[in-house]
Design a protein around this motif. Structure first.
Motif, short mmCIF file in Angstrom:
data_model
loop_
_atom_site.label_atom_id
_atom_site.label_comp_id
_atom_site.label_asym_id
_atom_site.label_seq_id
_atom_site.Cartn_x
_atom_site.Cartn_y
_atom_site.Cartn_z
N TRP A 131 0.59 -1.44 0.17
CA TRP A 131 -0.21 0.09 -0.30
C TRP A 131 1.06 1.21 -0.18
N TRP A 132 2.60 1.14 0.29
CA TRP A 132 3.28 2.29 0.48
C TRP A 132 2.99 3.27 -0.45
N SER A 133 3.59 2.75 -2.10
CA SER A 133 3.60 3.43 -3.14
C SER A 133 2.17 3.97 -3.83
N ILE A 134 1.19 3.48 -3.37
CA ILE A 134 -0.25 4.13 -3.50
C ILE A 134 -0.57 5.14 -2.63
N VAL A 135 -0.36 5.09 -1.50
CA VAL A 135 -0.10 6.34 -0.74
C VAL A 135 0.52 7.76 -1.13
N PHE A 136 2.33 7.22 -1.12
CA PHE A 136 3.09 7.99 -1.05
C PHE A 136 3.43 8.37 -2.07
N TYR A 137 3.49 7.85 -3.01
CA TYR A 137 3.96 7.92 -4.86
C TYR A 137 2.81 7.50 -5.91
N PRO A 138 1.52 8.21 -5.42
CA PRO A 138 0.64 8.13 -6.73
C PRO A 138 1.60 8.61 -8.46
N ALA A 139 0.67 8.24 -9.48
CA ALA A 139 1.45 8.97 -10.98
C ALA A 139 0.48 10.11 -10.72
N THR A 140 -0.74 10.24 -10.06
CA THR A 140 -1.02 11.66 -9.72
C THR A 140 0.32 12.52 -8.87
N ASP A 141 0.63 12.21 -8.33
CA ASP A 141 1.90 13.15 -7.72
C ASP A 141 2.78 13.84 -8.16
N ALA A 142 3.33 13.15 -9.76
CA ALA A 142 4.27 13.85 -10.92
C ALA A 142 4.14 14.49 -11.29
N PRO A 143 5.41 14.97 -11.21
CA PRO A 143 6.93 15.31 -11.35
C PRO A 143 7.61 14.99 -9.90
N ARG A 144 6.24 16.30 -8.67
CA ARG A 144 7.27 16.51 -7.62
C ARG A 144 7.32 15.11 -6.54
N PHE A 145 6.22 14.37 -6.74
CA PHE A 145 6.16 13.99 -5.24
C PHE A 145 6.19 14.57 -4.56
N ARG A 146 5.67 15.59 -3.47
CA ARG A 146 5.82 16.16 -2.34
C ARG A 146 5.77 15.54 -0.97
N LYS A 147 4.73 14.40 -1.03
CA LYS A 147 4.22 13.69 -0.08
C LYS A 147 5.68 12.93 0.08
N GLY A 148 5.82 12.24 -0.92
CA GLY A 148 6.79 10.76 -1.14
C GLY A 148 8.07 11.29 -0.42
N MET A 149 8.34 12.51 -0.74
CA MET A 149 10.05 12.96 -0.51
C MET A 149 9.72 13.06 1.03
N ILE A 150 9.10 13.72 1.80
CA ILE A 150 8.52 14.28 3.33
C ILE A 150 8.21 12.63 3.42
N ALA A 151 7.66 12.23 2.47
CA ALA A 151 7.81 10.38 3.78
C ALA A 151 8.83 9.93 4.21
N MET A 152 9.82 10.15 2.70
CA MET A 152 11.48 9.46 2.68
C MET A 152 12.45 10.10 4.25
N ILE A 153 11.85 10.96 4.07
CA ILE A 153 12.68 11.91 5.46
C ILE A 153 12.66 11.43 6.19
N ALA A 154 10.99 11.04 6.85
CA ALA A 154 10.19 10.49 8.05
C ALA A 154 11.27 8.86 8.04
N VAL A 155 11.21 8.00 6.43
CA VAL A 155 11.62 6.95 6.55
C VAL A 155 13.09 6.81 7.20
N CYS A 156 13.94 7.72 6.64
CA CYS A 156 15.66 6.98 6.58
C CYS A 156 15.22 8.16 8.26
N ILE A 157 14.66 8.76 8.72
CA ILE A 157 14.74 9.29 10.02
C ILE A 157 14.64 7.49 10.81
N ALA A 158 13.65 6.78 10.95
CA ALA A 158 12.89 5.51 11.46
C ALA A 158 14.12 5.23 11.16
N THR A 159 14.74 4.77 9.55
CA THR A 159 15.31 3.60 9.94
C THR A 159 17.40 3.85 11.18
N LEU A 160 17.26 5.29 11.09
CA LEU A 160 18.21 5.33 11.84
C LEU A 160 18.83 4.95 12.84
#
Length: 500
Positions: free
Chosen positions: A411-440
């Motif tokens: 479900w991750w890509s449907i929520v944070f990286y839907p094709a309708t968000d292209a080309p900016r993917f703002r939600k996805g970039m914010i989610a990526m930063i959060a995921v990286c912090i959680a990974t640390l």
């Protein structure tokens, strides 16, 4: 602190240690060739099949099967569901059925299903095929990591895991090239569309690889009957891990509810599963082809450019995976790779979030995000080491790590990286930063729990202490266990004597 420092010093020596004898070098050369050649070819064909469903969709399948709306997304989701369901049963069945039989049988199953895909008349038939194909293909990734952990020492796992992981990335790269070649040369031949021929070619590629596995795959050390291993080499394969693992504890036990309770009462299952469930989502830039969508969204690029430029992401992924895996074997530590990929993805996300930044910087950001794939091989090598003293637990933990990651992927890509968000993917970039912090944070948690377990080992048990990467122990424990029958390597003893 002195005890921990001595362990670190011993680890540095052990991490760079080469095979100690000519016999061990010869054994490693043989198992490297026959295990890695088959597992890499198997994973290559696995990823070739996964990627080609996307290529077929944009090469005529959508129009011929009258696919509309989110039907293509449903194909991927149903495949993921089958993949999730099959992971733990596949890995546990490797305790019962010989890997030399199980792996090729699963390959034959997905090859037959691939042939069936070339004959479908509607999308519902693809749904059914992809579900069972996901179950069969789920044997490959975690099953291979289980086998690698059975043959190799902790200091040998990283590089081998990296080579294996890279073979799947090569399959992704090769998929587009194959689709283009098949479509140009076979479209319309024998009344079949080019995308249908693609699945025929996939199946033809897969079957010889399965036959190769039946003939040469050596199973695991305790059951191997490989014709190319002498009796002395088989015995060496069984005993060479003795300095890293209590082999008596690592023996397989009958599957039971007591085993399930033991696994679920340990931190290993929870922490390792959490780590890859989170860190695996750093691969979202590559797995969702965000760069391709970015190029198409901003316009000004040809179809060939949109297809070819994102290949740089996979190229960076392959190089990062192999370099980091080799480095972890040399140093004996795994966690810095997770920090490297998290920092790289944070930088990438910030560069893309700042939309006014130059296009060249965005290209750099997407390519840098290929570093995220480096963590896959490293994380599974780490888990192999953590669970080296229990075969069943290791099998379940490795399968669970991939299972939970795919459960999030569904479900991750449907929520944070839907094709309708292209080309900016703002939600996805914010989610990526959060995921990286959680990974640390998850990396620190596994690091902390592993060291706490190591410190709490009972020196009176006769076991050699295991240091922070599952390697032969510290000088403090060497001194405590001088009368123990456990083998302690000479490098670690020398460190202990220096500290004295």
């Amino acid at each position: 602190m002195g005890l921990l420092q001595n362990a670190k010093n011993g680890l540095r020596i052990a991490g760079g240690r080469r095979p100690s004898s000519r016999e061990e070098k010869r054994l490693l050369a043989k198992i490297d060739w026959f295990i890695l050649s088959y597992c890499c070819l198997m994973y290559f064909s696995n990823y070739l099949d996964r990627s080609n469903i996307s290529n077929a969709y944009v090469s005529g399948m959508r129009e011929e099967l009258h696919m509309v709306g989110t039907e293509f997304n449903k194909i991927n989701t149903i495949f993921t569901c089958g993949y999730i369901i099959g992971m733990i049963p596949n890995n546990l069945l490797l305790q019962v059925v010989s890997p030399r039989i199980w792996f090729p049988c699963m390959q034959i199953v997905w090859a037959v299903l691939t042939f069936c895909t070339s004959t479908v008349g509607n999308v519902k038939q693809i749904y059914a095929i992809r579900f069972f194909q996901g179950m069969a293909e789920s044997s490959t990734f975690v099953g291979t990591h289980y086998v690698l952990g059975s043959w190799y020492k902790p200091t040998e796992l990283g590089w081998r895991s990296g080579i294996f992981t890279s073979s799947g990335l090569v399959g992704t790269l090769f998929s587009g090239i194959l689709q283009a070649a098949v479509y140009r040369s076979l479209n319309g031949r024998a009344g079949r569309s080019g995308w249908r021929w693609l699945f025929v070619i996939d199946g033809i590629i897969t079957l010889p690889i399965a036959l190769y596995g039946f003939l040469v795959f050596p199973d695991v050390p305790k059951t191997t009957k490989a014709f190319y291993l002498s009796p002395e080499e088989r015995e060496l394969a069984r005993t060479r891990l003795d300095q890293n693992t209590n082999l008596e504890q690592a023996k397989s036990r009958p599957l039971s509810w007591a085993l399930v309770r033991k696994i679920l009462s340990s931190w290993r299952w929870y922490a390792c599963s959490l780590l890859f469930a989170i860190s695996g989502e750093t691969e979202s830039f590559g797995s969702n082809n965000l760069m391709g969508q970015f190029l198409k969204g901003i316009g000004g690029y040809t179809v060939d450019q949109i297809d070819n430029y994102p290949s740089g992401v996979m190229a960076v992924a392959i190089v990062s995976t192999i370099v980091c895996a080799t480095w972890t074997d040399r140093t004996g530590v795994r966690w810095p790779v997770l920090i490297y990929m998290s920092v790289a993805c944070i930088i990438s996300s910030i560069c893309i979030l700042v939309w006014s930044s130059p296009t060249a910087l965005k290209f750099f950001a997407y390519y840098l995000a290929g570093a995220s794939y480096a963590g896959q091989a490293t994380t599974f090598a780490w888990a192999n080491q953590i669970c080296a003293d229990n075969d069943q637990e290791r099998a379940v933990v490795l399968a669970s790590m991939n299972m939970w990651n795919n459960a999030v992927n569904a479900w991750w890509s449907i929520v944070f990286y839907p094709a309708t968000d292209a080309p900016r993917f703002r939600k996805g970039m914010i989610a990526m930063i959060a995921v990286c912090i959680a990974t640390l944070l998850a990396t620190w948690l596994v690091y902390f729990l592993e060291r706490r377990e190591w410190r709490n080992r009972d020196p009176r048990s006769g076991r050699e202490s295991v240091d922070k990467e599952g390697l032969p122990g510290s000088s403090g424990d060497v001194q405590k266990n001088q009368n123990s029958p456990t083998v302690v390597d000479s490098d670690t003893r020398s460190v202990a004597s220096e500290k004295q």
